[in-house]
Enzyme design. Structure first.
Site: not given
Ligand code: XLS
Ligand code: NI
Ligand code: NI
Length: 437
Positions: A307, A232, A101, A104, A296, A271, A339, A268
């Protein structure tokens, strides 16, 4: 190579008999499986936000991570000092890609202008390290959720000025991604959602979200960014209800707003489980729409239900993911981005390596198992046979749209009552267990 991890060697493949915790037991980057090198199947990436910026705090306590290279400040100097540490990590771990990001890698400045200048300065540093190490950017993104200005959303904020700030950030993050040769750009909804409908104009917010995506696609075209855009999905946390709640919701949103040709999904695992699905389910939904772009890689903890972003070590999970990636014909622009973060108790720098080694080895096993199951053929044959009634006769006519409801009525009245074959779920689970060992 500088030595920020003096006690960790370059991680090598030593084979399944090795007892060295700093060695791969299964991930052998250049070994060919299903006609392709392992490293090309996975396109592993590390997440800058977890490796470099996650102090391992939780809602009840401060961070525990030891980061001797970091002075804890939000200065540009500190940001620049993190870069070589990260690349040393990537090189020692044998990870070819990374994701970040904007916030970051570079701190917020006193003004928006200064913020953008900070990013540009760090991007220079990242570029130099990419060049020296041969590492590449899988995707970039903008952090549109941490700063208090985004507390009520970014693209979906009730404030048009906040929308403009978000747009400004996306522009610069997109240009940074392009400058670094990034292969993709991710939109994770962050705080694009709501806590209460009493104060929310949902339709308008969704239109604003679509507007930001369209503007970004247009800007990408203007600057010649050829990377893949991704959304995502995530169902909750931080918002009570997130607009991009799961793969199906994202696909519907993209279709409704004429964006599906520009976007794929970055799925992900944690998620998916928060959405009440399995990762396999989300992958099937995306693949059916030709929209699975990237993954992810992590897992959740069903006993906690946040999460938790744990490292994937479950062989059934990695097998299921690789079965689908193999059948899809592999990643093109996407890859497997860890991730994932260490547990709060695993606070030493060495734990970063144990965590990624474990994830990479688990995927290597998943790949070998998935390949063996596909080559065995029984699973695919079973599914083909289960649907064989659609390959000819009345099934074929339905699939090709050559039959009316009245003709189906006549057909049904002319046959014996249908009988079903067993779904053999348990037998198939046993088949998977022949290989997962
Ligand atoms: C948060 C997300 C984030 C995305 C990128 O839960 O997984 O890390 O991958 O913004
Ligand atoms: Ni993510
Ligand atoms: Ni996440």
């Amino acid at each position: 190579m500088p030595q920020h991890f003096p006690n960790v060697p370059v991680i090598k493949y030593e084979g399944p008999k090795s007892r060295n915790p700093f060695a791969f037991k299964h991930y052998d980057a250049n070994q060919k499986v299903a006609g392709r090198r392992m490293k090309d199947h996975f396109r592993f990436a590390a997440a800058y936000w977890h490796v470099m910026r996650n102090g391992l705090a939780d809602p009840f306590g401060a961070g525990t991570a030891l980061m001797p290279w970091d002075d804890g400040s939000d200065s540009l100097d500190n940001a620049l000092r993190r870069v070589p540490v990260f690349f040393e990590f990537l090189e020692k771990c044998g990870i070819d890609y990374y994701c970040f990001h904007d916030r970051d890698v570079a701190p917020e400045g006193a003004t928006l202008k200064e913020t953008h200048a900070n990013l540009a300065r760090v991007v220079k540093e990242l570029k130099a390290h990419q060049k020296a190490s041969g590492r590449r950017l899988l995707w970039g993104t903008a952090c549109l959720f941490a700063h208090p200005r985004y507390a009520q959303g970014a693209a979906t904020s009730p404030s048009a000025d906040v929308f403009a700030y978000a747009a400004s950030q996306v522009r610069h993050a997109l240009e940074a991604t392009k400058a670094l040769g990034g292969e993709g750009y991710v939109f994770w909804g962050g705080r694009e959602g709501y806590a209460s409908l009493l104060n929310t104009d949902m339709k308008r917010e969704l239109e604003h979200l679509a507007a930001l995506l369209h503007l970004s696609v247009e800007h990408a075209r203007k600057i010649g960014f050829k990377g893949q855009f991704y959304i995502e999905p995530k169902p909750r946390e931080p918002s009570t209800h997130q607009y991009d709640s799961d793969a199906a919701a994202c696909l519907n949103f993209l279709r409704e707003h004429g964006l599906l040709k520009h976007f794929k999904l970055n799925l992900e695992t944690n998620h998916a489980t928060l959405a009440g699905h399995t990762m396999e389910h989300e992958m099937e939904v995306a693949i059916a729409a030709g929209a699975l772009g990237s993954v992810d890689a992590n897992r959740g903890d069903t006993l906690i239900g946040w999460d938790t972003d744990q490292f994937p070590t479950d062989l059934y999970l990695t097998t299921n993911i690789m079965l689908r990636i193999l059948k899809m014909g592999g990643f093109t622009t996407g890859g497997l981005n860890f991730d994932a973060k260490r547990r709060r108790e695993s606070h030493e720098p060495a734990d970063l390596f144990h965590a990624h080694i474990g994830g990479m080895d688990a995927f290597a096993r998943g790949l070998k198992i998935a390949d063996a199951i596909i080559r065995d053929g029984r699973l695919d044959r079973f599914v083909d046979r289960r649907y064989a009634s659609w390959d000819s006769g009345i099934g074929r006519k339905v699939e090709s749209g050559k039959v009316t409801l009245a003709q189906l009525d006549a057909y049904a009245q002319g046959i014996k009552p249908p009988r079903l074959d067993s779904g053999r779920q348990e037998m198939l689970e046993n088949l998977i267990n022949e290989y997962v060992r």
